[in-house]
Design an enzyme around this catalytic site. Structure first.
Site, PDB file in Angstrom:
ATOM      1  N   ASP A  57       0.833  -1.202   0.000  1.00  0.00           N
ATOM      2  CA  ASP A  57       0.000   0.000   0.000  1.00  0.00           C
ATOM      3  C   ASP A  57       0.870   1.255   0.000  1.00  0.00           C
ATOM      4  O   ASP A  57       0.613   2.209  -0.746  1.00  0.00           O
ATOM      5  CB  ASP A  57      -0.917  -0.025   1.226  1.00  0.00           C
ATOM      6  CG  ASP A  57      -1.829   1.181   1.297  1.00  0.00           C
ATOM      7  OD1 ASP A  57      -2.628   1.371   0.361  1.00  0.00           O
ATOM      8  OD2 ASP A  57      -1.735   1.936   2.273  1.00  0.00           O
ATOM      9  N   GLU A 129      -1.572  -5.525  -3.965  1.00  0.00           N
ATOM     10  CA  GLU A 129      -0.655  -4.747  -3.131  1.00  0.00           C
ATOM     11  C   GLU A 129       0.462  -5.630  -2.586  1.00  0.00           C
ATOM     12  O   GLU A 129       1.638  -5.242  -2.583  1.00  0.00           O
ATOM     13  CB  GLU A 129      -1.418  -4.104  -1.973  1.00  0.00           C
ATOM     14  CG  GLU A 129      -2.334  -2.967  -2.387  1.00  0.00           C
ATOM     15  CD  GLU A 129      -3.154  -2.432  -1.235  1.00  0.00           C
ATOM     16  OE1 GLU A 129      -3.326  -1.205  -1.156  1.00  0.00           O
ATOM     17  OE2 GLU A 129      -3.633  -3.235  -0.406  1.00  0.00           O
TER      18      GLU A 129
END
Length: 238
Positions: A57, A129
């Site tokens: 992220d 991610e």
């Protein structure tokens, strides 16, 4: 028997992930890291992709932010934020993940299989991610930048504000006002996780009928996902 590589390809030909790695444009040196990135917490294994998701992220936020900063030098902070928000989201990462058919390689529980977990944006975007975090740990930021640029080019015909960003909540409100003379309402169904890693589940109602539910890392993101789903049901978004 050892895995074999073809003479002209860096990808292990009999690896179960060879096709994925080829689509990604990167062959993992440590296949266990790749396995971990693809393993959802529902499998109840010691190693899942949550920690990698956390790192990914941050990595993707930086990579995409820098890409947009250099590409759209004429945009102010507000426009850049809208662009980034449309990509750095469950919907945006799911779109990129599907370019490489990431859903076909996920390790999820039988209950998630039954509930179509491979197609859930919350699961697929988290795996994306985690996958990018794995690439970052092995090959560095430059490789992630190259992969993301390639995936964006494949996922979007044009990468600009008009084609990339849409405020689905606003679009849905305009549509429901025109068709039903009402505006949609949103309700928080569930909130879980520590303060630094919250997950929100929202529901969207039109005329007291539930049209969509979605999860996100913020209420706003979950509401946008709900609005997008509702627009699809109303045939506004193809």
């Amino acid at each position: 028997m050892k895995n074999k590589r073809s003479q002209n390809s860096p990808y292990i030909t009999n690896s179960p992930y060879a096709t994925l790695e080829k689509a990604l444009g990167y062959s993992f040196k440590d296949k266990r890291l790749l396995e971990q990135a693809l393993t959802h917490k529902s499998c109840k294994l010691a190693l899942n992709n949550e920690r990698l998701e956390f790192l990914g992220d941050a990595v993707l936020g930086l990579v995409i932010g820098e890409l947009l900063y250099h590409k759209f030098y004429q945009y102010d902070e507000g426009k850049l934020s809208k662009l980034r928000a449309s990509i750095v989201s469950a919907h945006g990462f799911t779109k990129l993940a599907k370019v490489i058919a990431l859903q076909d390689y996920l390790h999820i529980s039988s209950s998630e299989e039954i509930s179509n977990g491979r197609e859930k944006p919350s699961i697929l975007s988290s795996a994306f991610e985690a996958l990018m975090a794995g690439v970052y740990l092995e090959a560095g930021l430059a490789k992630v930048q190259k992969i993301i640029q390639n995936l964006l080019n494949r996922a979007y015909k044009r990468l600009d504000l008009e084609h990339l960003f849409m405020d689905y909540k606003t679009a849905l409100q305009e549509l429901t006002q025109a068709q039903f003379c009402v505006i949609p309402t949103y309700q928080l169904l569930k909130e879980k996780g520590p303060d630094h890693h919250k997950e929100f589940e929202m529901a969207l109602y039109i005329q007291d009928k539930i049209y969509a539910t979605a999860k996100g890392k913020s209420k706003k993101e979950a509401e946008q996902q709900c609005a997008y789903q509702a627009l699809q049901k109303l045939k506004e978004v193809k």
